[in-house]
Design a protein around this motif. Sequence first.
Motif, PDB file in Angstrom:
ATOM      1  N   UNK A 170       0.807  -1.222   0.000  1.00 41.47           N
ATOM      2  CA  UNK A 170       0.000   0.000   0.000  1.00 41.47           C
ATOM      3  C   UNK A 170       0.841   1.274   0.000  1.00 41.47           C
ATOM      4  N   UNK A 171       1.823   1.345  -0.888  1.00 40.43           N
ATOM      5  CA  UNK A 171       2.564   2.581  -1.122  1.00 40.43           C
ATOM      6  C   UNK A 171       1.900   3.276  -2.306  1.00 40.43           C
ATOM      7  N   UNK A 172       1.337   4.438  -2.069  1.00 38.71           N
ATOM      8  CA  UNK A 172       0.471   5.086  -3.047  1.00 38.71           C
ATOM      9  C   UNK A 172       1.286   5.948  -4.012  1.00 38.71           C
ATOM     10  N   UNK A 173       0.994   5.803  -5.312  1.00 36.87           N
ATOM     11  CA  UNK A 173       1.610   6.638  -6.347  1.00 36.87           C
ATOM     12  C   UNK A 173       0.676   6.685  -7.538  1.00 36.87           C
ATOM     13  N   UNK A 174       0.932   7.580  -8.495  1.00 36.43           N
ATOM     14  CA  UNK A 174       0.052   7.680  -9.656  1.00 36.43           C
ATOM     15  C   UNK A 174       0.751   7.156 -10.909  1.00 36.43           C
TER      16      UNK A 174
ATOM     17  N   UNK B  47      -9.311  -0.009   2.430  1.00 38.87           N
ATOM     18  CA  UNK B  47     -10.285   1.079   2.280  1.00 38.87           C
ATOM     19  C   UNK B  47     -10.970   1.004   0.918  1.00 38.87           C
ATOM     20  N   UNK B  48     -10.190   0.687  -0.100  1.00 41.12           N
ATOM     21  CA  UNK B  48     -10.733   0.622  -1.463  1.00 41.12           C
ATOM     22  C   UNK B  48     -11.784  -0.488  -1.573  1.00 41.12           C
ATOM     23  N   UNK B  49     -11.436  -1.696  -1.125  1.00 40.65           N
ATOM     24  CA  UNK B  49     -12.358  -2.833  -1.231  1.00 40.65           C
ATOM     25  C   UNK B  49     -13.583  -2.613  -0.361  1.00 40.65           C
ATOM     26  N   UNK B  50     -13.380  -2.091   0.834  1.00 39.52           N
ATOM     27  CA  UNK B  50     -14.498  -1.853   1.744  1.00 39.52           C
ATOM     28  C   UNK B  50     -15.506  -0.886   1.125  1.00 39.52           C
ATOM     29  N   UNK B  51     -14.995   0.166   0.491  1.00 44.80           N
ATOM     30  CA  UNK B  51     -15.875   1.140  -0.157  1.00 44.80           C
ATOM     31  C   UNK B  51     -16.623   0.512  -1.335  1.00 44.80           C
ATOM     32  N   UNK B  52     -15.938  -0.323  -2.103  1.00 47.62           N
ATOM     33  CA  UNK B  52     -16.547  -0.940  -3.284  1.00 47.62           C
ATOM     34  C   UNK B  52     -17.610  -1.950  -2.904  1.00 47.62           C
ATOM     35  N   UNK B  53     -17.309  -2.760  -1.890  1.00 45.92           N
ATOM     36  CA  UNK B  53     -18.149  -3.923  -1.604  1.00 45.92           C
ATOM     37  C   UNK B  53     -19.150  -3.687  -0.479  1.00 45.92           C
ATOM     38  N   UNK B  54     -18.682  -3.134   0.626  1.00 45.46           N
ATOM     39  CA  UNK B  54     -19.510  -3.107   1.834  1.00 45.46           C
ATOM     40  C   UNK B  54     -20.784  -2.290   1.661  1.00 45.46           C
TER      41      UNK B  54
ATOM     42  N   UNK C 180      -4.447   6.883  -9.157  1.00 46.98           N
ATOM     43  CA  UNK C 180      -4.042   6.949  -7.745  1.00 46.98           C
ATOM     44  C   UNK C 180      -5.208   6.651  -6.825  1.00 46.98           C
ATOM     45  N   UNK C 181      -6.406   7.057  -7.211  1.00 51.61           N
ATOM     46  CA  UNK C 181      -7.659   6.947  -6.453  1.00 51.61           C
ATOM     47  C   UNK C 181      -7.603   7.777  -5.176  1.00 51.61           C
ATOM     48  N   UNK C 182      -8.724   7.863  -4.507  1.00 52.14           N
ATOM     49  CA  UNK C 182      -8.805   8.650  -3.273  1.00 52.14           C
ATOM     50  C   UNK C 182      -8.454   7.825  -2.040  1.00 52.14           C
ATOM     51  N   UNK C 183      -8.122   6.551  -2.245  1.00 49.24           N
ATOM     52  CA  UNK C 183      -7.894   5.653  -1.118  1.00 49.24           C
ATOM     53  C   UNK C 183      -6.400   5.445  -0.890  1.00 49.24           C
ATOM     54  N   UNK C 184      -6.034   5.232   0.367  1.00 53.48           N
ATOM     55  CA  UNK C 184      -4.621   5.061   0.710  1.00 53.48           C
ATOM     56  C   UNK C 184      -4.250   3.620   1.009  1.00 53.48           C
ATOM     57  N   UNK C 185      -5.255   2.746   1.134  1.00 54.01           N
ATOM     58  CA  UNK C 185      -4.983   1.325   1.370  1.00 54.01           C
ATOM     59  C   UNK C 185      -5.943   0.481   0.540  1.00 54.01           C
TER      60      UNK C 185
END
Length: 659
Positions: free
Chosen positions: A393-397, A453-460, A445-450
């Motif tokens: 989870x190292x974020x870059x574009x 967080x990304x999967x939780x937002x998509x699925x939950x 890059x998306x708005x998520x840092x992990x």
Amino acid sequence: MINLGSRTIGKLVSIRNGQIIAEISSDLGEYVNTLDGINFVGEVGSYVTIHDFDRDVIAEISGINEELKNGYQEYEKPNSVEQITLDLLGEIHEGSFTFGVTRLPRLFMEINLISTQELDTILSVNNAEPPIETNSNETYINALSIGKSTIFDNYQVKINLNNFFGYHFAVFGNTGAGKSNTIANIIQKIFSKTNRSASGAHIIMLDSNGEYDKAFNKIPVINPEIRYRNIKIGNSDDLPKVFQIPVWALSVDDWAILLNASDKTQIPVIRRAIQIVKTFNSDNNEIINKLKNHIIASTIIGIATNSDSSPSSSDKMKSLITRYCTDELNPETIIQLEKPVEIARNDKRSRLTLMQAVSTYFGQLVVVDKLVQLCQTYICKEDLFTSINQIQDIVFDFSDFIEAMKFAILYEGSVSSQRVQEYTAPMMSRLQSLSESAMGAIFGKTEFSTTADYVDHLVKENQLVNIDVSSIDDSTGEVLIRVLSKMILDFQKIRKQRTHTDSELNEAEDKGPQTESIYPINLIIEEAHRYVAENTFQTELGFDIFERVAKEGRKFRFLLGISSQRPSELSRTVVSQCSNFIVHRVQNPDDLSYISRMVPYINKGIIDRLTYLKTGSALVFGTAINIPTLTEFAPANPKTDSDSAEISKSWFHLKNKND
């Protein structure tokens, strides 16, 4: 004609060498009326019951023939008898069905048409919709009705919901045989229940042909408790809502697929680029800083000592230290010289900045030796890249990765072959084209840092998500679904570990058991042969993500459903891990042979049936249904957008006068 309460249709007349033959009563017609409706007598594929004093033996009719009476000609029906061949399946004892029989039935025992109650017992679906609690009006689905039996009149075929969606499943069949309708029909039925809705479900549909939104978009209208999201990938008309996969979640294999990279020369550069972009976008610590200095120093040494012209080498080094720098190695780093050097007419200096040291004077690099000497102090002998590989989870574009690729080419050229740039030029062109295309916009890059967080937002937040990938090419679609699958699996692993940790802490503090935060996620992949194919090469990760999910996903509550018209092209490992199958008409000999080898619970008789099934009918078998059952699926309502073309209407339409 027998009375309405009787199901007896004949008796056993031969039990020999494992073959059991029964004779149909001569006073019966082709069908009889029973309390369960109309039942055909002696239909191949139907079941009969042989009642014994302590059990009911269940047998399948596998064949039928005419037995002549002495002195009469063939086909003289009044003077011949029908005989049926029976295959024993199992027995019902004390209300429970088990495969196999404890002993053979006896001669002249009566055979009976099977009842609906007996079918429910065999299929283990007696308690289809029990109450949530005792005396509660709210219910949950234990056994889901999926269609009507083609053999037993008006019998609703049910599958055990836990055993079907709690394991991997597969849907096979020729194009136009009804696969999409079957999947849509099942999902519609799950979410149509309003008395205690399936609000805990999380189903992701990978829609390869853009056909499921039509069938799903009315679900929230019918049941407002269900949240549905349709994601159109590559939809440039909806830019504010463009769906993106985190570019920082892509692995070496994913980039190799996107860029069509070759194994020997280009994949090592991709691997190095990922390490570089992670390194220079990580939070500083001692090891990371050492690695940054090592990478910069190694690259500068390689460029400064290669055979390129001085101006060309100078430009590369200037670009490098401008974009990538540390506290120790940056454009303002001071290099102390033993004796002054002339950098311009009448301008001699005994100290230079790093930027001045990599610049040319009179067309030459004037302090190469000192430059190399400085950089060698930052070269590390130990392998520091291992530490960066373990960081997630190292974020870059996307632009960061492009620059890292350029850096990686320079680095690999400095430590291995100077021809790396030549070997990687086509790949860099593809990368640049991808970044400028609509397909490249999918990876950001998306708005998520992990990833969590990304999967939780998509699925939950949604019970049903339809991801329409019909507008993108297969390679992009493959990468998208591979990355998404890996992110979901990692997400589920983290959640399970966190749940266990919290439970242990609560037990230690006597706070009682912890409610599990991990929830089941079902991923259904349409046209799975495009993405879940049999791999003939070893991946960079050391495993194929779909095979990993097939083997490990169940214990982390991540379940696969695959649908394909070409099962023989699918990964053998994935198919072998499927516990349930819905097989529509299949006529390709290769696919039939593959199914017979790879799929459990199947024999030659079942394979033969698959070739003549009508559209919309399928053979359902597996752990969710005790015995293979021919099932007719009703049309989904609304239907999927997958109807066959009406050629006659399209060709012979009324001509417009304005044409």
